[in-house]
Scaffold this active site. Structure first.
Site, mmCIF file in Angstrom:
data_model
loop_
_atom_site.group_PDB
_atom_site.id
_atom_site.type_symbol
_atom_site.label_atom_id
_atom_site.label_comp_id
_atom_site.label_asym_id
_atom_site.label_seq_id
_atom_site.Cartn_x
_atom_site.Cartn_y
_atom_site.Cartn_z
ATOM 1 N N ARG A 26 0.836 -1.206 0.000
ATOM 2 C CA ARG A 26 0.000 0.000 0.000
ATOM 3 C C ARG A 26 0.868 1.251 0.000
ATOM 4 N NH1 ARG A 26 -3.342 -0.011 4.874
ATOM 5 N NH2 ARG A 26 -1.573 -1.162 5.679
ATOM 6 N N ASN A 44 -6.444 -2.520 2.351
ATOM 7 C CA ASN A 44 -6.419 -3.962 2.571
ATOM 8 C C ASN A 44 -7.852 -4.476 2.643
ATOM 9 O OD1 ASN A 44 -3.637 -4.281 2.661
ATOM 10 N ND2 ASN A 44 -3.532 -4.201 4.886
#
EC number: 3.6.1.7
Length: 96
Positions: A26, A44
């Site tokens: 990320r 997520n």
């Protein structure tokens, strides 16, 4: 393809499968998106996927998509499923 006017911002939603949680994916995605001038998020999801939402010029979104599928990603990407649509006005780029 979308029915957006040429040059209008688009929204890319990509679901990234593989070993992409707990490996800096990320953060890496956020850095690449900001380099490309995109706004959105990397989140997520249950089951180990990451959802990437990016808004901006179509060419920049396509470049991010290519990076997501490329060999330089953290972890191991096995599949990226994408869809394009109209931009909704994201601000900044966040990791969730």
């Amino acid at each position: 393809m979308t029915d957006q006017p040429q040059g209008a911002p688009v929204r890319l939603t990509a679901f990234v499968h593989g070993q992409v949680q707990g490996v800096g994916f990320r953060w890496w995605t956020r850095a690449r998106a900001l380099e490309l001038g995109l706004r959105g998020s990397a989140t997520n999801l249950p089951g180990g996927r990451v959802q990437v939402v990016a808004e901006g010029p179509r060419a920049a979104c396509e470049a991010l998509l290519a990076l997501l599928r490329g060999p330089g990603t953290p972890g191991s990407v096995t599949l990226v499923v994408e869809q394009f649509g109209a931009a909704r006005g994201e601000a900044g780029f966040v990791e969730r």
